[in-house]
Design a protein around this motif. Structure first.
Motif, PDB file in Angstrom:
ATOM      1  N   GLN A 115       0.832  -1.197   0.000  1.00 48.42           N
ATOM      2  CA  GLN A 115       0.000   0.000   0.000  1.00 48.42           C
ATOM      3  C   GLN A 115       0.871   1.254   0.000  1.00 48.42           C
ATOM      4  OE1 GLN A 115      -3.634   0.248   0.067  1.00 48.42           O
ATOM      5  NE2 GLN A 115      -3.274  -1.781  -0.754  1.00 48.42           N
ATOM      6  N   TYR A 116       1.953   1.225   0.792  1.00 50.48           N
ATOM      7  CA  TYR A 116       2.877   2.366   0.810  1.00 50.48           C
ATOM      8  C   TYR A 116       3.583   2.486  -0.537  1.00 50.48           C
ATOM      9  CZ  TYR A 116       2.375   2.269   5.910  1.00 50.48           C
ATOM     10  OH  TYR A 116       1.872   2.289   7.189  1.00 50.48           O
ATOM     11  N   GLU A 117       3.977   1.325  -1.084  1.00 50.35           N
ATOM     12  CA  GLU A 117       4.698   1.353  -2.366  1.00 50.35           C
ATOM     13  C   GLU A 117       3.793   1.852  -3.472  1.00 50.35           C
ATOM     14  OE1 GLU A 117       6.436  -2.505  -2.971  1.00 50.35           O
ATOM     15  OE2 GLU A 117       8.105  -2.037  -1.616  1.00 50.35           O
ATOM     16  N   ALA A 118       2.529   1.432  -3.453  1.00 57.35           N
ATOM     17  CA  ALA A 118       1.585   1.916  -4.461  1.00 57.35           C
ATOM     18  C   ALA A 118       1.457   3.431  -4.345  1.00 57.35           C
ATOM     19  CB  ALA A 118       0.230   1.241  -4.286  1.00 57.35           C
ATOM     20  N   GLY A 119       1.363   3.926  -3.118  1.00 53.74           N
ATOM     21  CA  GLY A 119       1.299   5.370  -2.914  1.00 53.74           C
ATOM     22  C   GLY A 119       2.527   6.053  -3.497  1.00 53.74           C
ATOM     23  N   GLN A 120       3.692   5.468  -3.215  1.00 55.18           N
ATOM     24  CA  GLN A 120       4.936   6.086  -3.691  1.00 55.18           C
ATOM     25  C   GLN A 120       5.006   6.120  -5.219  1.00 55.18           C
ATOM     26  OE1 GLN A 120       8.686   4.362  -2.290  1.00 55.18           O
ATOM     27  NE2 GLN A 120       9.702   5.466  -3.948  1.00 55.18           N
ATOM     28  N   VAL A 121       4.737   4.990  -5.878  1.00 57.26           N
ATOM     29  CA  VAL A 121       4.881   4.993  -7.339  1.00 57.26           C
ATOM     30  C   VAL A 121       3.818   5.869  -8.003  1.00 57.26           C
ATOM     31  CG1 VAL A 121       6.025   2.748  -7.480  1.00 57.26           C
ATOM     32  CG2 VAL A 121       3.550   2.876  -7.730  1.00 57.26           C
ATOM     33  N   THR A 127       3.123  11.782   3.593  1.00 55.40           N
ATOM     34  CA  THR A 127       1.987  12.264   4.381  1.00 55.40           C
ATOM     35  C   THR A 127       0.682  11.915   3.675  1.00 55.40           C
ATOM     36  OG1 THR A 127       3.427  14.110   4.891  1.00 55.40           O
ATOM     37  CG2 THR A 127       1.156  14.276   5.632  1.00 55.40           C
ATOM     38  N   GLN A 128       0.644  12.158   2.361  1.00 53.93           N
ATOM     39  CA  GLN A 128      -0.575  11.828   1.608  1.00 53.93           C
ATOM     40  C   GLN A 128      -0.854  10.340   1.674  1.00 53.93           C
ATOM     41  OE1 GLN A 128       0.541  13.452  -2.191  1.00 53.93           O
ATOM     42  NE2 GLN A 128      -0.624  15.330  -1.889  1.00 53.93           N
ATOM     43  N   PHE A 130      -0.055   8.297   4.021  1.00 55.19           N
ATOM     44  CA  PHE A 130      -0.552   7.927   5.338  1.00 55.19           C
ATOM     45  C   PHE A 130      -2.010   8.341   5.530  1.00 55.19           C
ATOM     46  CE2 PHE A 130      -1.404   8.483   9.840  1.00 55.19           C
ATOM     47  CZ  PHE A 130      -1.092   7.208  10.286  1.00 55.19           C
ATOM     48  N   PHE A 131      -2.298   9.599   5.230  1.00 49.69           N
ATOM     49  CA  PHE A 131      -3.642  10.085   5.538  1.00 49.69           C
ATOM     50  C   PHE A 131      -4.699   9.667   4.514  1.00 49.69           C
ATOM     51  CE2 PHE A 131      -1.194  12.879   8.317  1.00 49.69           C
ATOM     52  CZ  PHE A 131      -1.912  12.715   9.492  1.00 49.69           C
ATOM     53  N   ARG A 132      -4.310   9.505   3.233  1.00 50.35           N
ATOM     54  CA  ARG A 132      -5.299   9.196   2.204  1.00 50.35           C
ATOM     55  C   ARG A 132      -5.436   7.706   1.927  1.00 50.35           C
ATOM     56  NH1 ARG A 132      -6.810  14.088  -0.227  1.00 50.35           N
ATOM     57  NH2 ARG A 132      -8.480  12.829  -1.113  1.00 50.35           N
ATOM     58  N   VAL A 133      -4.377   6.955   2.232  1.00 49.92           N
ATOM     59  CA  VAL A 133      -4.409   5.533   1.874  1.00 49.92           C
ATOM     60  C   VAL A 133      -4.433   4.629   3.112  1.00 49.92           C
ATOM     61  CG1 VAL A 133      -3.133   3.663   0.738  1.00 49.92           C
ATOM     62  CG2 VAL A 133      -3.253   5.922  -0.336  1.00 49.92           C
ATOM     63  N   VAL A 134      -3.487   4.875   4.029  1.00 48.31           N
ATOM     64  CA  VAL A 134      -3.271   3.931   5.126  1.00 48.31           C
ATOM     65  C   VAL A 134      -4.265   4.116   6.278  1.00 48.31           C
ATOM     66  CG1 VAL A 134      -1.592   3.205   6.871  1.00 48.31           C
ATOM     67  CG2 VAL A 134      -0.839   3.637   4.535  1.00 48.31           C
ATOM     68  N   LEU A 135      -4.480   5.371   6.668  1.00 48.94           N
ATOM     69  CA  LEU A 135      -5.220   5.641   7.902  1.00 48.94           C
ATOM     70  C   LEU A 135      -6.606   4.981   7.941  1.00 48.94           C
ATOM     71  CD1 LEU A 135      -4.991   7.045  10.598  1.00 48.94           C
ATOM     72  CD2 LEU A 135      -5.993   9.081   9.590  1.00 48.94           C
ATOM     73  N   MET A 136      -7.359   5.106   6.850  1.00 53.20           N
ATOM     74  CA  MET A 136      -8.701   4.525   6.828  1.00 53.20           C
ATOM     75  C   MET A 136      -8.654   3.008   7.022  1.00 53.20           C
ATOM     76  SD  MET A 136     -11.386   6.346   6.523  1.00 53.20           S
ATOM     77  CE  MET A 136     -12.664   5.701   5.451  1.00 53.20           C
ATOM     78  N   GLN A 137      -7.617   2.394   6.474  1.00 53.59           N
ATOM     79  CA  GLN A 137      -7.488   0.947   6.632  1.00 53.59           C
ATOM     80  C   GLN A 137      -7.116   0.587   8.062  1.00 53.59           C
ATOM     81  OE1 GLN A 137      -5.269  -0.998   3.384  1.00 53.59           O
ATOM     82  NE2 GLN A 137      -5.314   0.955   2.335  1.00 53.59           N
TER      83      GLN A 137
ATOM     84  N   LEU B 109      -7.435   9.172  -7.449  1.00 49.76           N
ATOM     85  CA  LEU B 109      -6.818   9.703  -6.223  1.00 49.76           C
ATOM     86  C   LEU B 109      -5.505  10.438  -6.502  1.00 49.76           C
ATOM     87  CD1 LEU B 109      -6.772   9.888  -3.075  1.00 49.76           C
ATOM     88  CD2 LEU B 109      -5.383   7.826  -3.108  1.00 49.76           C
ATOM     89  N   ALA B 110      -4.572   9.741  -7.154  1.00 53.47           N
ATOM     90  CA  ALA B 110      -3.253  10.355  -7.395  1.00 53.47           C
ATOM     91  C   ALA B 110      -3.379  11.552  -8.343  1.00 53.47           C
ATOM     92  CB  ALA B 110      -2.291   9.318  -7.964  1.00 53.47           C
ATOM     93  N   MET B 111      -4.260  11.418  -9.361  1.00 45.95           N
ATOM     94  CA  MET B 111      -4.421  12.523 -10.313  1.00 45.95           C
ATOM     95  C   MET B 111      -4.922  13.775  -9.595  1.00 45.95           C
ATOM     96  SD  MET B 111      -6.484  10.275 -13.129  1.00 45.95           S
ATOM     97  CE  MET B 111      -6.417  11.224 -14.629  1.00 45.95           C
ATOM     98  N   LYS B 112      -5.875  13.564  -8.694  1.00 44.59           N
ATOM     99  CA  LYS B 112      -6.452  14.711  -7.984  1.00 44.59           C
ATOM    100  C   LYS B 112      -5.441  15.335  -7.030  1.00 44.59           C
ATOM    101  CE  LYS B 112     -11.258  13.605  -8.655  1.00 44.59           C
ATOM    102  NZ  LYS B 112     -12.501  12.991  -8.167  1.00 44.59           N
ATOM    103  N   LEU B 113      -4.630  14.494  -6.392  1.00 45.56           N
ATOM    104  CA  LEU B 113      -3.613  15.048  -5.490  1.00 45.56           C
ATOM    105  C   LEU B 113      -2.550  15.791  -6.290  1.00 45.56           C
ATOM    106  CD1 LEU B 113      -3.287  12.131  -2.911  1.00 45.56           C
ATOM    107  CD2 LEU B 113      -4.369  14.353  -2.578  1.00 45.56           C
ATOM    108  N   GLN B 114      -2.213  15.262  -7.471  1.00 40.20           N
ATOM    109  CA  GLN B 114      -1.249  15.955  -8.331  1.00 40.20           C
ATOM    110  C   GLN B 114      -1.801  17.307  -8.785  1.00 40.20           C
ATOM    111  OE1 GLN B 114       1.851  15.433  -9.039  1.00 40.20           O
ATOM    112  NE2 GLN B 114       1.872  13.565  -7.806  1.00 40.20           N
ATOM    113  N   ALA B 115      -3.090  17.320  -9.094  1.00 44.74           N
ATOM    114  CA  ALA B 115      -3.706  18.549  -9.618  1.00 44.74           C
ATOM    115  C   ALA B 115      -3.603  19.696  -8.619  1.00 44.74           C
ATOM    116  CB  ALA B 115      -5.165  18.283  -9.984  1.00 44.74           C
ATOM    117  N   LYS B 116      -3.548  19.362  -7.330  1.00 45.90           N
ATOM    118  CA  LYS B 116      -3.448  20.403  -6.297  1.00 45.90           C
ATOM    119  C   LYS B 116      -2.191  21.240  -6.458  1.00 45.90           C
ATOM    120  CE  LYS B 116      -6.111  18.471  -2.523  1.00 45.90           C
ATOM    121  NZ  LYS B 116      -6.078  17.951  -1.150  1.00 45.90           N
TER     122      LYS B 116
END
Lengths: 213, 260
Positions: A115-121, A127-128, A130-137, B109-116
């Motif tokens: 999940q972290y790696e998906a966020g990174q790539v 921070t994004q 953590f708060f947008r992907v991980v926290l809810m899970q 999700l990523a597209m919208k965060l990038q758009a910011k």
């Protein structure tokens, strides 16, 4: 001394429990997250300092912590603690934040690295991610252990009577002193109702989160 | 000009040398497959180029930007790192979709965060977000998943999940798209739909690097194949040549082991 009056007196005591319960949650839930970040920090001194603190708090009785918070400011610094409720709140917040922090840590560490790696790539910042992907899970995964903590907290609030916060059991003991023992047992009804509502609430939250796995 | 240049890449995990000097180039619009047995270093190579791992020495250039160079003392800023990251897309073996978001949200999700980060974001927020939704929906439709927009990953088959994760990576318009064994976690009857999507991307001249065990697919879709063995490129060449006329004993042994 009518049944109705005793019921109302106990209810007034329960108000103190409820106040302590809510104040503890409001401050301990976010403080716990900060402690989690400390104990998961890659900066070793901070990590070990935090872990030692959590060990001391989890390793000593809450009752003792109540005494410390209430008496030590006056004994050591000459600034007596004015409010009993304030002292109780401080002790409870610190104590519960440490327990929450370990539950959060368990939840955070249970999230697969992918999940972290998906966020990174995908170009998310840490921070994004953590708060947008991980926290809810994490929230979904810690509902059950947090339910336990909430119920324990309800009952623990009665410990505040050791520094004379006039909570429900203390209110009942006033009747015992006058020869009436049953109000003491009657307090169980209040705790059961309080915990019953919380159990229903947690069931509802769990259901709200069941749309994904 | 090559869109991907990897030079003398080394990577160790502790005392284990996983990559022992990898050199290759990839032209824009070409498809390259990396084959080899497990432990040969192919996934590590992919993860280094996709910036999930930092190599120990060597250099990597993507689309004109140096994303890694052990000889340069220049530190990349967070902004440069982000730009480099977005030059490459990665599709994982285990999809790694975000379970709490539905298909559309996973893609946007990523597209919208990038758009910011856009200068005109505050002014035109509504239009920008609507545009992103529209673009995402078009891509999802292309994958044949229009009827799944509101579904959560747990409600999709593995093949559908992998197709969503391909859209999610494509949506950011990377210069190169990497696939790490994209069908290894799928039941055999579901691999077809994912391979079909990759084949279609190849026809549209998407530059791709695919780590795979699907030898027939690799031969069909790739321009070039790299065979990795024990941390080095043991053999490389055009797809047909490499599989039909293996030169090294190690590749011959590998191909016979997997029944080619």
């Amino acid at each position: 001394m009518t049944f109705q009056q005793i019921t109302l007196d106990l209810l007034e005591g329960l108000g103190q429990n409820l106040q302590l319960f809510l104040l503890t949650l409001v401050f301990a839930l976010p403080l716990g997250l900060i402690i989690t970040f400390g104990s998961m920090s890659k900066f070793a001194p901070l990590k070990y300092l935090t872990k030692t603190f959590v060990w001391i708090i989890r390793g000593s009785p809450l009752m003792l912590q109540l005494f410390v918070v209430f008496y030590v400011p006056g004994l050591v610094f000459g600034i007596p603690m004015k409010s009993r409720m304030l002292a109780a709140t401080i002790a409870f917040v610190i104590n519960y934040a440490c327990y929450f922090s370990e539950i959060y840590r368990g939840g955070i560490e249970s999230i697969p690295n992918g999940q972290y790696e998906a966020g990174q790539v995908l170009g998310l910042t840490k921070t994004q991610t953590f708060f947008r992907v991980v926290l809810m899970q994490v929230v979904k995964r810690i509902i059950a252990p947090m339910g336990n903590e909430f119920l324990t907290l309800v009952k623990d609030t009665s410990l505040a009577r050791v520094i004379a916060v006039s909570e429900i059991i203390m209110a009942a003991e006033r009747f015992t002193a006058r020869g009436l023992i049953w109000p003491l047992f009657y307090t169980a009804v209040y705790f059961l109702a309080f915990c019953g509502i919380l159990t229903l609430l947690f069931g509802w939250i769990e259901k709200k989160f069941s749309y994904y796995r | 000009m090559a869109i991907l240049e990897v030079k003398n890449l080394h990577k160790n995990f502790g005392k284990t040398q996983v990559l022992k000097g990898i050199d290759f180039e990839l032209e824009k619009g070409q498809v390259m497959s990396i084959i080899g047995s497990s432990g040969s270093g192919k996934t590590t190579l992919l993860r280094c180029v996709a910036q999930l791992e930092t190599a120990d020495s060597g250099s990597i250039k993507v689309d004109g930007s140096t994303i890694f160079d052990s000889n340069s003392s220049q530190k990349l800023t967070a902004d440069e790192k982000m730009k480099n990251q977005l030059k490459t897309g990665l599709v994982f073996q285990s999809f790694n979709l975000f379970p709490q978001y539905n298909v559309l949200e996973n893609v946007t999700l990523a597209m919208k965060l990038q758009a910011k980060r856009r200068a005109d974001y505050k002014e035109n927020k509504k239009e920008i977000l609507a545009e992103i939704d529209l673009k995402a929906k078009a891509l999802i439709a292309k994958m044949g998943l229009s009827d799944k927009l509101g579904n959560y990953p747990c409600e999709l088959s593995g093949g559908q999940q992998q197709r969503v994760s391909i859209v999610r990576a494509m949506a950011l318009e990377p210069s190169i798209l990497f696939f790490d064994e994209p069908t290894s976690a799928l039941d055999p009857e579901l691999t077809g739909e994912v391979l079909k999507v990759i084949r279609e991307l190849a026809e549209e001249n998407m530059t791709m690097v695919i780590v795979t065990h699907e030898m027939d697919f690799a031969r069909e879709v790739s321009d070039n194949i790299i065979f990795m063995d024990n941390g080095v490129i043991a053999e490389s060449g055009s797809a047909d040549d490499l599989i039909n006329n293996p030169q090294t004993d190690r590749l011959k042994a590998f191909l016979s082991k997997i029944g080619k």
